[in-house]
Design a protein around this motif. Structure first.
Motif, PDB file in Angstrom:
ATOM      1  N   GLY A 252       0.305  -1.323   0.305  1.00 25.10           N
ATOM      2  CA  GLY A 252       0.432  -0.066  -0.709  1.00 25.10           C
ATOM      3  C   GLY A 252       1.045   1.273   0.151  1.00 25.10           C
ATOM      4  O   GLY A 252       1.957   1.557   0.990  1.00 25.10           O
ATOM      5  N   ALA A 253       0.757   2.260  -1.041  1.00 30.10           N
ATOM      6  CA  ALA A 253       1.626   3.393  -0.750  1.00 30.10           C
ATOM      7  C   ALA A 253       0.797   4.939   0.014  1.00 30.10           C
ATOM      8  O   ALA A 253      -0.308   4.146  -0.052  1.00 30.10           O
ATOM      9  N   ALA A 254       1.748   5.019   0.644  1.00 27.45           N
ATOM     10  CA  ALA A 254       1.645   5.838   1.908  1.00 27.45           C
ATOM     11  C   ALA A 254       2.742   6.674   1.777  1.00 27.45           C
ATOM     12  O   ALA A 254       4.076   5.964   1.912  1.00 27.45           O
ATOM     13  N   ALA A 255       2.261   7.422   2.070  1.00 26.74           N
ATOM     14  CA  ALA A 255       3.590   8.766   3.324  1.00 26.74           C
ATOM     15  C   ALA A 255       4.234   7.944   4.534  1.00 26.74           C
ATOM     16  O   ALA A 255       4.143   7.547   4.858  1.00 26.74           O
ATOM     17  N   GLY A 256       5.521   8.872   4.232  1.00 32.76           N
ATOM     18  CA  GLY A 256       7.008   8.731   4.920  1.00 32.76           C
ATOM     19  C   GLY A 256       6.746   7.534   5.139  1.00 32.76           C
ATOM     20  O   GLY A 256       7.765   7.199   3.621  1.00 32.76           O
ATOM     21  N   ASP A 257       7.660   6.795   6.220  1.00 32.20           N
ATOM     22  CA  ASP A 257       7.890   5.789   6.172  1.00 32.20           C
ATOM     23  C   ASP A 257       7.145   4.321   6.154  1.00 32.20           C
ATOM     24  O   ASP A 257       6.539   4.553   7.671  1.00 32.20           O
ATOM     25  N   PRO A 258       6.537   4.096   5.197  1.00 34.48           N
ATOM     26  CA  PRO A 258       5.166   3.530   5.549  1.00 34.48           C
ATOM     27  C   PRO A 258       5.564   1.847   6.900  1.00 34.48           C
ATOM     28  O   PRO A 258       4.763   1.905   7.289  1.00 34.48           O
ATOM     29  N   ARG A 259       6.509   2.030   6.998  1.00 37.27           N
ATOM     30  CA  ARG A 259       7.020   0.787   8.126  1.00 37.27           C
ATOM     31  C   ARG A 259       6.363   1.110   9.632  1.00 37.27           C
ATOM     32  O   ARG A 259       6.144  -0.020  10.499  1.00 37.27           O
ATOM     33  N   GLU A 260       6.464   2.539   9.697  1.00 38.96           N
ATOM     34  CA  GLU A 260       5.659   2.513  11.221  1.00 38.96           C
ATOM     35  C   GLU A 260       3.982   2.311  11.463  1.00 38.96           C
ATOM     36  O   GLU A 260       3.983   2.228  12.633  1.00 38.96           O
ATOM     37  N   ARG A 261       3.748   2.355  10.614  1.00 39.60           N
ATOM     38  CA  ARG A 261       2.673   1.268  10.643  1.00 39.60           C
ATOM     39  C   ARG A 261       2.529  -0.274  11.902  1.00 39.60           C
ATOM     40  O   ARG A 261       1.383  -0.418  12.725  1.00 39.60           O
ATOM     41  N   TYR A 262       3.710  -0.965  11.089  1.00 43.24           N
ATOM     42  CA  TYR A 262       3.859  -1.906  12.802  1.00 43.24           C
ATOM     43  C   TYR A 262       4.331  -1.033  13.779  1.00 43.24           C
ATOM     44  O   TYR A 262       5.111  -0.737  13.843  1.00 43.24           O
ATOM     45  N   ALA A 263       3.441  -2.218  15.011  1.00 41.94           N
ATOM     46  CA  ALA A 263       3.370  -1.390  16.240  1.00 41.94           C
ATOM     47  C   ALA A 263       4.928  -2.155  16.504  1.00 41.94           C
ATOM     48  O   ALA A 263       5.151  -0.980  17.585  1.00 41.94           O
ATOM     49  N   ASP A 264       5.519  -2.867  16.718  1.00 41.47           N
ATOM     50  CA  ASP A 264       6.206  -3.233  17.183  1.00 41.47           C
ATOM     51  C   ASP A 264       7.451  -2.493  16.425  1.00 41.47           C
ATOM     52  O   ASP A 264       8.171  -3.874  15.453  1.00 41.47           O
ATOM     53  N   PRO A 265       8.565  -2.262  17.086  1.00 43.39           N
ATOM     54  CA  PRO A 265       9.761  -1.404  15.574  1.00 43.39           C
ATOM     55  C   PRO A 265      10.664  -2.538  15.789  1.00 43.39           C
ATOM     56  O   PRO A 265      12.016  -2.475  14.745  1.00 43.39           O
ATOM     57  N   ALA A 266      10.806  -3.418  15.993  1.00 42.45           N
ATOM     58  CA  ALA A 266      11.812  -5.199  16.090  1.00 42.45           C
ATOM     59  C   ALA A 266      11.645  -5.385  14.399  1.00 42.45           C
ATOM     60  O   ALA A 266      12.254  -5.758  14.006  1.00 42.45           O
ATOM     61  N   LEU A 267      10.134  -5.038  14.283  1.00 41.66           N
ATOM     62  CA  LEU A 267      10.330  -6.287  12.507  1.00 41.66           C
ATOM     63  C   LEU A 267      10.300  -5.011  11.243  1.00 41.66           C
ATOM     64  O   LEU A 267      10.717  -5.216  10.069  1.00 41.66           O
ATOM     65  N   ARG A 268      10.388  -4.053  11.754  1.00 41.33           N
ATOM     66  CA  ARG A 268      10.464  -2.720  11.010  1.00 41.33           C
ATOM     67  C   ARG A 268      11.859  -3.031   9.730  1.00 41.33           C
ATOM     68  O   ARG A 268      11.272  -2.717   8.302  1.00 41.33           O
TER      69      ARG A 268
END
Length: 343
Positions: free
Chosen positions: A241-257
């Motif tokens: 899904g296209a999204a602005a910024g760093d789309p990985r911030e959707r993942y609550a666990d920062p260790a997954l990003r």
């Protein structure tokens, strides 16, 4: 677009293609993340290619498969809309001699077998990204989770697959690896398949599914790395899904990003404003732009002119796409196109 501008755009595209691809059959002297190539949406559909080997022969740098893993059917099914059975052009060839000789409508393992048979017949072939949409997600309880996925891919493809363990060698995560050194040269990936995993349309619309493919496989990678077994992995999960910024911030666990270095979304959204696509390019992330034909001005999704398709590929390349995908299977000359990314 006026006629002179269109001709100029296409001429520039042709010049860029020549500059990158060089002699026939040779891989461009560039890295995997610094080029833009072309992919075919749902390349398993028989209306496009009678056999999956034909899709591999097409010259496309990305081919897509839809896989179902729910508990109502057996095995890993490959189909667009039938969750219980197979409807595809895969035949399960055991060797190159068997390609285009067997019954189609086989499962995911058969598609992988066709890839290996074709690979053996085409040593040093272009690197091919195999985009796998897990239509309804993994089914670990039914024996079709990430571990089983890796085992099947390794069984069928063996050393023909380039996975996260190969990319990450010497680094803690894929993010750290690509930020430090980028991706390998395209020539170093000759003869390799890379696999991208995205959550499926059914999974994303299932209110009872709380563990999507992207999170499940990224967690799997993190756990394998902790066990020193990352070399067993076979696929790169994509942020869908296209999204602005760093789309990985959707993942609550920062260790997954840091386990995501592939991103996949709608081309028109990426180009519609508000998204800095150079962010992906400068960090050496791969960016798959889908439905390339829908970027204004809209062109035909299956039968544009070659000039229109080439101009669109160059437009997305300038917007930092790694792959531009559509249903342009009637245009093999366009599917073979590889141009500089960001140019």
């Amino acid at each position: 677009m006026n006629g002179k501008r269109c001709v100029g755009t296409v001429a520039a595209a042709a010049a860029a293609v020549f500059a990158v691809t060089g002699p026939a059959g040779a891989e461009p002297a560039t890295t995997y993340d610094t080029t833009t190539a072309v992919g075919v949406h749902n390349a398993y559909e028989k209306e496009k290619y009678p056999y999956f080997a034909d899709a591999l022969d097409s010259g496309a740098s990305l081919v897509e498969l839809d896989v179902w893993a729910n508990g109502l059917g057996r095995s890993w099914r490959v189909s667009h809309s039938n969750p219980l059975g197979n409807n595809n052009n895969c035949e399960g060839a055991a060797s190159a001699a068997e390609l285009r000789t067997k019954d189609t409508d086989q499962d995911f393992g058969a598609c992988l077998a066709d890839m290996r048979a074709w690979h053996d017949a085409h040593p040093g072939h272009r690197p091919i990204l195999v985009k796998v949409e897990m239509k309804d997600g993994f089914n670990a309880k039914g024996g079709r989770g990430p571990d089983a996925f890796d085992a099947l891919v390794r069984q069928k493809l063996g050393d023909a697959v380039y996975g996260p363990g190969d990319l990450t060698a010497g680094h803690a995560t894929p993010d750290e690896a690509v930020r430090a050194k980028g991706w390998p040269a395209r020539s170093a990936l000759a003869g390799k398949f890379l696999i991208e995993l995205i959550p499926g349309t059914v999974e994303e619309h299932n209110p009872f599914d709380k563990l999507w493919t992207d999170v499940e496989y990224a967690t799997h990678l993190k756990d394998l790395a902790a066990q020193g077994k990352l070399a067993q992995s076979t696929a790169f999960p994509a942020v869908h899904g296209a999204a602005a910024g760093d789309p990985r911030e959707r993942y609550a666990d920062p260790a997954l990003r840091p386990w995501f270095v592939v991103f996949d979304g709608d081309a028109a959204t990426y180009l519609g404003g508000g998204i800095d696509t150079s962010w992906y390019d400068t960090r050496h992330y791969l960016l798959v732009m889908t439905d390339a034909h829908k970027v204004p001005p809209v062109i035909d999704g299956t039968h544009p002119t070659e000039a229109e398709a080439l101009a669109r590929v160059r437009q997305l390349a300038a917007a930092h796409a790694s792959f531009a995908t559509a249903d342009w299977y009637p245009l093999p000359s366009v599917l073979k196109t590889v141009v500089p990314r960001g140019a």
